[in-house]
Design a protein around this motif. Structure first.
Motif, mmCIF file in Angstrom:
data_model
loop_
_atom_site.group_PDB
_atom_site.id
_atom_site.type_symbol
_atom_site.label_atom_id
_atom_site.label_comp_id
_atom_site.label_asym_id
_atom_site.label_seq_id
_atom_site.Cartn_x
_atom_site.Cartn_y
_atom_site.Cartn_z
ATOM 1 N N MET A 1 0.740 2.351 46.666
ATOM 2 C CA MET A 1 0.225 2.596 45.315
ATOM 3 C C MET A 1 -0.419 1.335 44.788
ATOM 4 O O MET A 1 0.049 0.230 45.041
ATOM 5 N N ASN A 2 -1.492 1.449 44.070
ATOM 6 C CA ASN A 2 -2.237 0.321 43.535
ATOM 7 C C ASN A 2 -1.748 0.036 42.117
ATOM 8 O O ASN A 2 -2.289 0.512 41.131
ATOM 9 N N PHE A 3 -0.663 -0.766 42.016
ATOM 10 C CA PHE A 3 -0.085 -1.040 40.695
ATOM 11 C C PHE A 3 -1.007 -1.901 39.851
ATOM 12 O O PHE A 3 -1.052 -1.818 38.632
ATOM 13 N N THR A 4 -1.806 -2.785 40.576
ATOM 14 C CA THR A 4 -2.719 -3.656 39.847
ATOM 15 C C THR A 4 -3.741 -2.844 39.055
ATOM 16 O O THR A 4 -4.078 -3.162 37.920
ATOM 17 N N ARG A 5 -4.233 -1.752 39.649
ATOM 18 C CA ARG A 5 -5.198 -0.899 38.951
ATOM 19 C C ARG A 5 -4.580 -0.313 37.683
ATOM 20 O O ARG A 5 -5.201 -0.241 36.635
ATOM 21 N N TRP A 6 -3.307 0.118 37.787
ATOM 22 C CA TRP A 6 -2.645 0.711 36.614
ATOM 23 C C TRP A 6 -2.276 -0.352 35.590
ATOM 24 O O TRP A 6 -2.405 -0.169 34.400
ATOM 25 N N SER A 7 -1.842 -1.531 36.109
ATOM 26 C CA SER A 7 -1.409 -2.549 35.158
ATOM 27 C C SER A 7 -2.569 -3.088 34.350
ATOM 28 O O SER A 7 -2.379 -3.647 33.279
ATOM 29 N N ALA A 8 -3.795 -2.962 34.863
ATOM 30 C CA ALA A 8 -4.948 -3.448 34.116
ATOM 31 C C ALA A 8 -5.135 -2.701 32.809
ATOM 32 O O ALA A 8 -5.810 -3.179 31.903
ATOM 33 N N VAL A 72 4.994 6.630 34.741
ATOM 34 C CA VAL A 72 4.573 7.944 35.228
ATOM 35 C C VAL A 72 3.176 8.217 34.683
ATOM 36 O O VAL A 72 2.771 7.663 33.652
ATOM 37 N N HIS A 73 2.432 9.059 35.404
ATOM 38 C CA HIS A 73 1.072 9.367 34.956
ATOM 39 C C HIS A 73 0.788 10.834 35.186
ATOM 40 O O HIS A 73 1.455 11.518 35.967
ATOM 41 N N GLN A 117 5.312 14.386 24.101
ATOM 42 C CA GLN A 117 4.908 13.991 22.749
ATOM 43 C C GLN A 117 4.133 12.684 22.773
ATOM 44 O O GLN A 117 3.139 12.516 22.059
ATOM 45 N N VAL A 118 4.573 11.733 23.594
ATOM 46 C CA VAL A 118 3.903 10.438 23.664
ATOM 47 C C VAL A 118 2.486 10.609 24.197
ATOM 48 O O VAL A 118 1.532 10.006 23.689
ATOM 49 N N GLN A 119 2.321 11.441 25.228
ATOM 50 C CA GLN A 119 0.980 11.661 25.775
ATOM 51 C C GLN A 119 0.065 12.336 24.767
ATOM 52 O O GLN A 119 -1.115 11.991 24.654
ATOM 53 N N ARG A 120 0.594 13.302 24.031
ATOM 54 C CA ARG A 120 -0.250 14.025 23.081
ATOM 55 C C ARG A 120 -0.619 13.160 21.877
ATOM 56 O O ARG A 120 -1.749 13.167 21.425
ATOM 57 N N SER A 121 0.367 12.423 21.350
ATOM 58 C CA SER A 121 0.126 11.661 20.124
ATOM 59 C C SER A 121 -0.448 10.284 20.363
ATOM 60 O O SER A 121 -1.073 9.695 19.471
ATOM 61 N N SER A 150 -7.097 8.865 32.522
ATOM 62 C CA SER A 150 -5.818 9.384 32.998
ATOM 63 C C SER A 150 -4.705 8.788 32.148
ATOM 64 O O SER A 150 -4.606 7.565 32.017
ATOM 65 N N ASP A 151 -3.901 9.656 31.540
ATOM 66 C CA ASP A 151 -2.836 9.213 30.639
ATOM 67 C C ASP A 151 -1.543 9.045 31.404
ATOM 68 O O ASP A 151 -1.178 9.861 32.254
ATOM 69 N N GLY A 152 -0.835 7.998 31.070
ATOM 70 C CA GLY A 152 0.478 7.753 31.634
ATOM 71 C C GLY A 152 1.445 7.307 30.564
ATOM 72 O O GLY A 152 1.072 7.075 29.405
ATOM 73 N N VAL A 153 2.713 7.183 30.934
ATOM 74 C CA VAL A 153 3.758 6.778 29.994
ATOM 75 C C VAL A 153 4.627 5.733 30.674
ATOM 76 O O VAL A 153 5.065 5.922 31.813
ATOM 77 N N LEU A 154 4.851 4.629 29.962
ATOM 78 C CA LEU A 154 5.756 3.592 30.430
ATOM 79 C C LEU A 154 7.111 3.819 29.775
ATOM 80 O O LEU A 154 7.222 3.825 28.543
ATOM 81 N N VAL A 155 8.131 4.005 30.621
ATOM 82 C CA VAL A 155 9.486 4.256 30.138
ATOM 83 C C VAL A 155 10.277 2.965 30.276
ATOM 84 O O VAL A 155 10.389 2.404 31.372
#
Length: 546
Positions: A1-8, A72-73, A117-121, A150-155
């Motif tokens: 997985m390319n974490f660098t792409r997501w962390s950007a 998660v995304h 809820q986090v993704q929608r709001s 692309s929407d994701g959520v950091l838990v």
């Protein structure tokens, strides 16, 4: 997985990357000069440069964080990243798997609706102190992250186990304290109400909800003898075991003072001084009332308490709100007694403020609502109690204690009325009044069809009480016989307020045996002063149960 792409796309990442590029460019320019970089450091005496936070790899930072981190995304929340702390807590998970399938621990905590809820709001949400499957408690914060549409959520889960356990211990301690206070409160209240001949009574007590500490509400019913009944209700200001303990002392004192058969205002006067001695910081409200069936009224005194409500047989409700003095424990006040009619068919209600007091609402509004509820409340005293409590909206989560005492003076008709009778004779003249009193008592008992053995004892007791009044009392004098379904009561009233005492007569004494004879043959005897001056000496005989 390319974490660098997501962390950007994590907020602040691009700013930190730009800062790192500027720093590298400046370093290259310094190295182009004639002095080496190491030589520059020596000449300037500056400390060795410390790597900035921006120079640290994001993944290395998150892996070292003791908190649990998951990324998660997508709308189906597929796993993009789990840090070492998360893996250590719940085990490894496959990247790219659906979180609902691969992270059951989050599903059990009900976290997935929060992710939606986090993704929608597009706003972060927090779920406080939830116990996970590993036995520890966490506070979850979910923040939105976005990359290329692309929407994701950091838990982010913080371990709050110690705080949760401390809060649990505190709640358990408070629950034990409340249970102790409730147990003490209930043990100090009468376990069974006394049952007067001429009244039907019922009472109820509801402690405050779990968020409210138990107060000091109490009630009592005390038979005074001679057919009279004392009724009391009170409320100690304050909460917890201390208020319940003060309540128990006051209730015990009320019962002791009631045995003196004093007027209501004198009882409150004694209680006022006692309350100050028990605890000067505690004050209490109280109503003490006496019901006399021969007078058909309720004589009462109030120390800062709410007014008694009386409902007549026709449904009319009125307040007995005068006179009212300050609460017990304030001192320096002379209480006064008042009266309110309580004839056959009437119902009276004594209550504490928890029944009528509400936040952001005037107290008179609550009392008026109780009046309306009482106007339509019929049935036995217990039924009236329950209806009044329900109409006031009292629930197990109520924020204050509630005590209610209901008494009814039933209107007896038909065969039952034959069991409740009165006969009165005015004692006029001198010593010749004694034989008239004996003849009167004998005739009344014969008409009431009393057995011969009880007939003779009652005539003897009436004769001794009349003789005692003729010898030591003053006019006016009166003999009264009253029967109920349980006892026969003899009362002799006169105008002198000196109370008789039972004493031991010596063999040579020519008098002093009358009260001793009465006390021997009667079930109970007593004497009390009357409000207008004078006294009443009474005795009673228990009737055999049918």
């Amino acid at each position: 997985m390319n974490f660098t792409r997501w962390s950007a796309r994590i907020p602040g990442t691009q700013r930190r990357a730009a800062a790192r590029a500027d720093t590298a460019l400046a370093a290259d320019r310094r190295s182009d000069g004639s002095v080496p970089a190491a030589r520059v450091e020596q000449l300037t005496d500056e400390a060795s440069p410390v790597p900035a936070v921006d120079d640290l790899p994001v993944r290395d930072v998150l892996d070292r964080v003791p908190a649990l981190v998951a990324l998660v995304h997508g709308t189906d929340h597929r796993i993009a990243y789990l840090n070492d702390a998360y893996i250590a807590a719940f085990g490894p998970r496959r990247t790219g798997a659906r979180a609902r399938d691969a992270l059951p621990e989050l599903d059990e905590l009900g976290l997935f609706p929060l992710l939606d809820q986090v993704q929608r709001s597009g706003r972060p949400r927090t779920l406080k102190s939830r116990k996970a499957t590993d036995g520890r408690s966490y506070t979850f914060t979910c923040a939105p992250v976005t990359e290329a549409g692309s929407d994701g959520v950091l838990v982010f889960a913080t371990d709050v186990t110690d705080h949760a356990e401390a809060a649990g211990r505190l709640r358990a301690s408070e629950a034990r304290q409340r249970e102790t206070a409730v147990t003490l409160q209930r043990s100090l209240l009468p376990q069974e109400l006394e049952e007067p001949d001429d009244l039907r009574v019922a009472a109820t007590y509801h402690p405050g909800g779990t968020e409210a500490a138990v107060g000091g509400d109490w009630y009592d019913v005390i038979t005074l003898g001679g057919g009279r009944t004392a009724l009391v209700i009170g409320d100690v200001m304050g909460r917890g075991v201390r208020a319940a303990a003060v309540m128990g002392q006051l209730r015990t004192a009320v019962r002791a003072y009631a045995r003196l058969d004093l007027p209501p205002h004198e009882v409150l006067q004694l209680l006022d001084g006692l309350a100050t001695e028990i605890d000067a910081s505690q004050i209490a409200t109280c109503v003490y009332a006496i019901h006399d069936p021969t007078e058909g009224e309720l004589v009462y005194a109030s120390a800062g308490h709410l007014p008694i409500l009386v409902r007549d047989e026709d449904g009319t409700v009125r307040r007995a709100d005068e006179p009212t003095g300050p609460p017990l424990g304030t001192g320096g006040w002379i209480h006064a007694s008042g009266s309110v009619p309580l004839g056959p068919g009437s119902t009276a209600v004594l209550y504490t403020d928890g029944l009528v007091e509400r936040r952001n609402e005037d107290l008179d509004v609550g009392i008026a609502a109780l009046e309306n509820a009482l106007a339509g409340a019929t049935g036995s005293p217990q039924v009236v109690c329950d209806r009044l409590v329900r109409s006031a909206g009292v629930t197990p989560d109520h924020d204050d204690d509630v005590a209610v005492l209901v008494l009814q003076h039933p209107a007896r008709r038909g065969p039952e009325s034959e069991l409740f009778r009165n006969a009165t004779l005015e004692l006029l003249g001198g010593v010749e009044a004694a034989p008239r009193a004996r003849a009167f008592a004998s005739g009344v008992l014969a008409s009431w069809r009393f057995p011969a053995d009880l007939h003779d004892q009652v005539v003897l007791a009436a004769s001794e009480l009349v003789a005692n009044a003729l010898r030591h009392g003053t006019a006016p004098m009166r003999l009264r016989l009253r029967r109920t379904d349980r006892r026969l009561i003899i009362e002799v009233a006169d105008g002198d307020d000196h109370l008789p005492l039972r004493r031991r007569a010596e063999p040579a004494d020519e008098s002093g045996r009358g009260i001793a004879i009465v006390a021997t043959i009667a079930t109970h005897w007593g004497a009390r002063r009357t409000p207008g001056g004078g006294k009443v000496v009474w005795c009673e005989f228990a009737l055999p149960r049918p």
